[in-house]
Scaffold this motif. Structure first.
Motif, mmCIF file in Angstrom:
data_model
loop_
_atom_site.group_PDB
_atom_site.id
_atom_site.type_symbol
_atom_site.label_atom_id
_atom_site.label_comp_id
_atom_site.label_asym_id
_atom_site.label_seq_id
_atom_site.Cartn_x
_atom_site.Cartn_y
_atom_site.Cartn_z
ATOM 1 N N LEU A 1 91.858 46.658 50.447
ATOM 2 C CA LEU A 1 93.254 46.932 49.990
ATOM 3 C C LEU A 1 94.285 46.918 50.697
ATOM 4 C CD1 LEU A 1 91.867 49.790 47.575
ATOM 5 C CD2 LEU A 1 92.311 47.401 46.940
ATOM 6 N N ASP A 2 94.170 47.372 52.017
ATOM 7 C CA ASP A 2 95.464 47.281 52.815
ATOM 8 C C ASP A 2 95.749 45.818 53.298
ATOM 9 O OD1 ASP A 2 95.309 50.150 53.028
ATOM 10 O OD2 ASP A 2 94.181 50.252 55.128
ATOM 11 N N ALA A 3 94.540 44.813 53.505
ATOM 12 C CA ALA A 3 94.843 43.553 53.630
ATOM 13 C C ALA A 3 95.445 42.710 52.234
ATOM 14 C CB ALA A 3 93.518 42.781 53.972
ATOM 15 N N MET A 4 94.945 43.013 51.259
ATOM 16 C CA MET A 4 95.388 42.465 50.158
ATOM 17 C C MET A 4 96.989 42.718 49.746
ATOM 18 S SD MET A 4 92.225 43.371 47.201
ATOM 19 C CE MET A 4 93.561 43.989 46.087
ATOM 20 N N ARG A 5 97.507 43.706 50.030
ATOM 21 C CA ARG A 5 98.916 43.982 49.759
ATOM 22 C C ARG A 5 99.893 42.944 50.573
ATOM 23 N NH1 ARG A 5 98.528 49.007 53.096
ATOM 24 N NH2 ARG A 5 98.019 49.920 51.426
ATOM 25 N N HIS A 6 99.304 42.202 51.567
ATOM 26 C CA HIS A 6 99.978 41.362 52.384
ATOM 27 C C HIS A 6 100.005 39.819 51.609
ATOM 28 C CE1 HIS A 6 101.079 44.419 55.205
ATOM 29 N NE2 HIS A 6 99.903 44.785 55.243
ATOM 30 N N GLU A 7 99.079 39.575 50.748
ATOM 31 C CA GLU A 7 98.938 38.485 50.101
ATOM 32 C C GLU A 7 100.028 38.035 49.371
ATOM 33 O OE1 GLU A 7 96.660 36.342 50.974
ATOM 34 O OE2 GLU A 7 95.243 37.669 52.131
ATOM 35 N N PRO A 8 100.784 36.871 49.376
ATOM 36 C CA PRO A 8 101.983 36.399 48.390
ATOM 37 C C PRO A 8 101.480 36.505 47.040
ATOM 38 C CG PRO A 8 100.943 34.565 49.881
ATOM 39 C CD PRO A 8 100.145 35.603 50.143
#
Length: 106
Positions: free
Chosen positions: A27-34
């Motif tokens: 979830l922490d990584a997903m938030r940076h996906e455009p």
């Protein structure tokens, strides 16, 4: 067109902390996906080992072709068989309206 996934998990007893730790990394990584819009993790108030994840993305095909292949998901996907009592229950929805409180907009 945006797409929402509702994913239900039945976590094995004793695996909840590991489940949350691995999912938090995703979830922490997903938030940076455009193409990412939002995600909300819910816990069943009557059974802490039942959880539901609600996540919305801009495009279903991008999720299939790109997002599910991201390296930050590898440990999560590899661990699911050890964390869950059975397969995830995944359903796909198309949002038609979204609301939030007036206070959260200020």
């Amino acid at each position: 067109m945006p797409v929402t996934y509702v994913i239900r998990f039945d976590i094995l007893p004793g695996q909840r902390d590991r489940f949350i730790a691995l999912l938090n990394g995703v979830l922490d990584a997903m938030r940076h996906e455009p193409m990412f819009h939002q995600a909300v993790l819910h816990a069943d108030p009557e059974n802490e080992n039942h959880m539901m994840l609600y996540e919305t993305w801009e495009d279903h095909q991008d999720v299939l072709d790109v997002q599910l292949q991201r390296p930050y998901r590898e440990a999560w996907h590899a661990s699911l068989a050890d964390l869950l009592a059975g397969p995830r229950d995944i359903s796909i929805w198309h949002p038609i309206r979204s609301d939030c409180s007036a206070q959260s907009r200020s």
